[in-house]
Design a protein around this motif. Structure first.
Motif: not given
Ligand code: NAI
Length: 336
Positions: A124, A258, A293-295, A297
């Motif tokens: 990932d 991130m 968006h956080r993470g 995405k």
């Protein structure tokens, strides 16, 4: 976070890296709590320079940086276990070199690095391609790196985005932080479309920016070409291509990707595989308006109305990218 984030950087002996590595090591990009392990790659001929860069990283005494910093000319070593991969290294265009030859040279580099990522990077991992031709290099890489989700392979349009944002601020005499939602569309080349249609400031509401900047003829004759040719302007002045601003843009791209953009509705520009929005061929690496968006995405903002003025520019950069991809595809099918 108790685990160090593994960040692989190629072209690490070059000039963008020299501005980028301190940003990564100091916590400016991944935050003041996140430990970082750097894994640096360059060609064998650059080994001594690369070693010197590592000495300077040691001498910086960065609290967040794990030691020793790994440096190598073997891609599998640099990419081993990487969470974040920054691909700066590519074959530069030499005087008299045809685009076809440039694509061929870089096709081989990005095939090999794609295969290496496939073997050893995290499944990932998040990848950003900067080395030019950035869009097509990212496309080639993604053909050979099937383990990593396609959406995790991106390229840098943020420098062009930042250039446009700053130009709008200077033209309107407003703060850069007050300018929102400029967009770069298409190729990271002189055909890119710097678009202010949806930009706004506290004083200028959305929909009025094109008029505020002097109207479409002014945009076509001044603002758009200025951004399209800004890289060439810096190169002519410095005799070196943009590096400080490129490093800042890479940091902005990675941080937003991130951790999410500052507000939910903020638009930034990223080169990502097309999902078919705006009639752009699915899978083509194209600079789009995105929201992060956080993470790790992001989402392509796919519901903007595109008028004839904008459409003409988008079609031009799309045609260029299609022909680059066709050439790259021909090369890739020979390589397989
Ligand atoms: P540079 O020439 O100073 O450094 C490039 C480094 O990459 C060199 O140390 C070289 O030895 C290395 N390299 C070449 N092939 C390699 C390979 N196969 N594996 C590992 N390393 C390799 O160039 P600079 O100024 O740092 O720029 C890097 C790239 O970024 C260039 O392609 C440039 O055109 C591009 N660029 C892209 C921008 C964008 O907005 N997308 C903005 C600015 C530059």
């Amino acid at each position: 976070p108790d685990r160090a984030l593994i960040v692989a950087v190629t072209g690490a002996a070059g000039q963008i890296a020299y501005s980028l590595l301190p940003l990564l090591a100091s916590g400016t990009v991944f935050g003041p709590q996140q430990r970082i392990k750097l894994q640096l790659l360059d060609v064998p001929a650059a080994e001594s320079v690369l070693k010197g860069v590592c000495c300077e990283l040691e001498d910086g005494a960065y609290p967040l940086l794990d030691h020793p910093v790994l440096y190598t000319s073997v891609a599998d070593e640099a990419f081993a276990g990487a969470d974040i991969v920054v691909l700066l290294g590519s074959f530069p265009r030499k005087p008299g070199m045809e685009r076809k030859d440039l694509l061929a040279k870089n096709g081989t580099i990005f095939r090999d690095q794609g295969q290496a990522l496939n073997r050893v990077a995290k499944a990932d991992a998040h990848v950003i391609v900067v080395g030019n031709p950035a869009n097509t290099n990212a496309w080639t890489l993604s053909q050979f790196c099937t383990k990593i989700p396609k959406e995790h392979i991106t390229a840098l349009a943020r420098l062009d985005h930042n250039r446009l944002k700053s130009l709008v601020a200077r033209k309107l005499d407003s703060a850069v932080s007050d300018v929102h939602n400029v967009i770069i569309w298409g190729n990271h080349s002189a055909t890119q479309y710097p678009d202010v249609t949806y930009a706004y400031t506290p004083q200028i509401v959305q929909g009025k920016m094109r008029a505020a900047l002097g109207g479409d003829s002014q945009l076509a004759s001044e603002v758009i070409p200025l951004i399209q040719k800004r890289g060439a302007e810096v190169l002519a002045l410095r005799k070196l291509s943009s590096a400080m601003s490129a490093a800042k843009a890479i940091g902005d791209h990675l941080r937003d990707w991130m951790f999410g953009t500052q507000t939910e509705n903020e638009i930034v520009s990223m080169i990502v595989p097309s999902d078919g929005s705006y009639g752009i061929d699915k899978g083509l690496m194209f600079a789009f308006p995105v929201q992060c968006h956080r993470g790790g995405k992001y989402r392509i903002v796919s519901d903007l109305r595109i008028d004839d003025f904008s459409r003409k520019y988008i079609e031009t950069t799309l045609a260029e990218l299609r022909s680059e991809r066709e050439e790259a595809m021909r090369l890739v099918s020979k390589m397989c």
